[in-house]
Design an enzyme around this catalytic site. Sequence first.
Site, PDB file in Angstrom:
ATOM      1  N   GLU A  59      78.060 139.300   3.108  1.00 23.14           N
ATOM      2  CA  GLU A  59      78.633 138.073   3.625  1.00 23.14           C
ATOM      3  C   GLU A  59      77.695 137.674   5.125  1.00 23.14           C
ATOM      4  OE1 GLU A  59      83.204 136.999   4.854  1.00 23.14           O
ATOM      5  OE2 GLU A  59      82.405 139.013   5.148  1.00 23.14           O
ATOM      6  N   ARG A 100      75.110 142.843   9.050  1.00 23.23           N
ATOM      7  CA  ARG A 100      74.820 144.123   8.590  1.00 23.23           C
ATOM      8  C   ARG A 100      75.792 145.152   8.713  1.00 23.23           C
ATOM      9  NH1 ARG A 100      70.092 142.033  11.082  1.00 23.23           N
ATOM     10  NH2 ARG A 100      70.082 144.005  12.640  1.00 23.23           N
ATOM     11  N   ASP A 132      71.312 148.730  10.831  1.00 24.82           N
ATOM     12  CA  ASP A 132      71.857 148.439   9.514  1.00 24.82           C
ATOM     13  C   ASP A 132      72.981 149.379   8.970  1.00 24.82           C
ATOM     14  OD1 ASP A 132      72.468 147.203   6.920  1.00 24.82           O
ATOM     15  OD2 ASP A 132      70.340 146.833   6.370  1.00 24.82           O
ATOM     16  N   ARG A 134      75.054 148.713   6.524  1.00 21.75           N
ATOM     17  CA  ARG A 134      75.472 148.200   5.330  1.00 21.75           C
ATOM     18  C   ARG A 134      75.597 149.529   4.119  1.00 21.75           C
ATOM     19  NH1 ARG A 134      72.135 142.846   4.300  1.00 21.75           N
ATOM     20  NH2 ARG A 134      70.415 144.342   5.552  1.00 21.75           N
TER      21      ARG A 134
END
Length: 208
Positions: A59, A100, A132, A134
Amino acid sequence: MPTRKALKLRRAACARIPTEFGDFLLCAYQNNRDDKEHLALVLGAVEGKAGVLARVHSECFTGDVLGSLRCDCGPQLDAALRGIAQAGAGILVYLRQEGRGIGLIEKLKAYNLQDEGYDTVDANLMLGHDADLRDYEIAAAILSDWRVRSIRLLTNNPAKIESLRAWGTQIEERVPIEIAANAHNAGYLNVKARKMRHWLGALKQTGE
């Protein structure tokens, strides 16, 4: 460090979504890890298929919704949906991992630091986050829910390939999804190539 509980994922609801690229089936998922509704946009017959064209997209409100030129996210989303439509079938997994993984508020703070001259990685680190955060386990579980045997993944990110494979997703091919740079995101793309190993044009890194 606490043990991470086993993921439980449920397809909560699906509905037909007509778009400029064709009629997709949008499915929303619930899980026991977070309170976010992760999504799958599916076109055509993908269940039980191999070599399914797929995109795992995190997203980005500013890029996906507002059309911000600071990143390449919105154009990548459009290119992925267009590519899936041209292929006649495919799946786009939309993960609610804004910025992220740091969230929209922290992303806006990072943008302010970037305007002061820090790059996208250093800005996250200055705010106390990893470069990051994610995680792609939920994406792998969504692909498994559709019984996709293997995918051709639209990505420039080797870390995404590595993570999905670690969670059991069979990736038979990487399909580049590079977007032309503009005056607002050229530095951002350069940092993704230099510091985050992304395969981007002349800055392409060696890897899988």
